[in-house]
Design a protein around this motif. Sequence first.
Motif: not given
Length: 304
Positions: A25-26, A60-64, A16-17, A35-38
């Motif tokens: 990272a955020s 970065g990342v993008l939502l599917t 969710e975060a 960030a590795a734990a996330i």
Amino acid sequence: MKHAILPPLNTLRAFEAAARLGSFASAAKELNLTAAAISHRIKELEGRLDIPLFVRQPRGVLLTEAGRRYHERLSDIFTQIEQATKSLRQQGIDGPLTLSAPHSFIHHWLMPRLEGLQARHPGLMLTLRGESQLLSFRDNQADIGIRFGTGHYPGLHAEQLMTDSVSVLAPGTLLNHLTDTRPASLMQTQLLLEDSSINTSEPWNTWQPWFREVGLTLEPSRHKMQFSDSGLVLSACAEGLGLCLCRHSITSRLLQERKVQAILPWRSHEFAYYLVSHPSEVDNPRIVAFREWLQEEIRAFEPP
């Protein structure tokens, strides 16, 4: 029919975060993780669901599409949890709370910050009592207290809030028009202001050691103007009446406004501020709320 097994809450919080903030990272910073734990928790969630939720990219990342739909539902659920928790806590926080603290601390340190407390807990009805004597907290005179001392308060729960330091202060108006502003010169020529309630056994709280520090002798006949409270002494100094000895905690705002100025280095004080209450009241929701807010304000307060 086999019931679906809910994913672990920590994986859902990480997802969710990250989805809301658009960054692992955020999300890690918000949740006090790496960030590795996330990344590990989201991979675990994707493995349990057998559905990819993010597209990993070099920057970065993008939502599917599935991730976007999942986040929309989860976001509403987490908002409801937060609102329910806030409502539950607020129900115990709303109501009266009486604080007993020294006049000087209330006037010069606490009052400028109370707007933040009211914004956070509008239902908390705070009553302030300016006094220095220690209360029993059994007679309904006060629920909680702030005291400046050694921390030895038999029969009470005491928690140290912050230490302090002391220096010789001069009015800003005085320093602006004098040509000789050396500490020794000022201490020889200016009226000395004194708090009559100070314990004379406390080093640096009386004039004698400061005079020795600049190589002067304080004559017993030297006239001093006395006040019953350190806050009054500070106000008199800011008005230009003379020099005073004062703690940094209650002086900081006037220092920033340049109404007073320290003319000698700050000296650590042997005493500290303590939050005191009856042991049975330590977990009182109103006291807990006030203590948490106060600790945040103290962490943001810069020492000299």
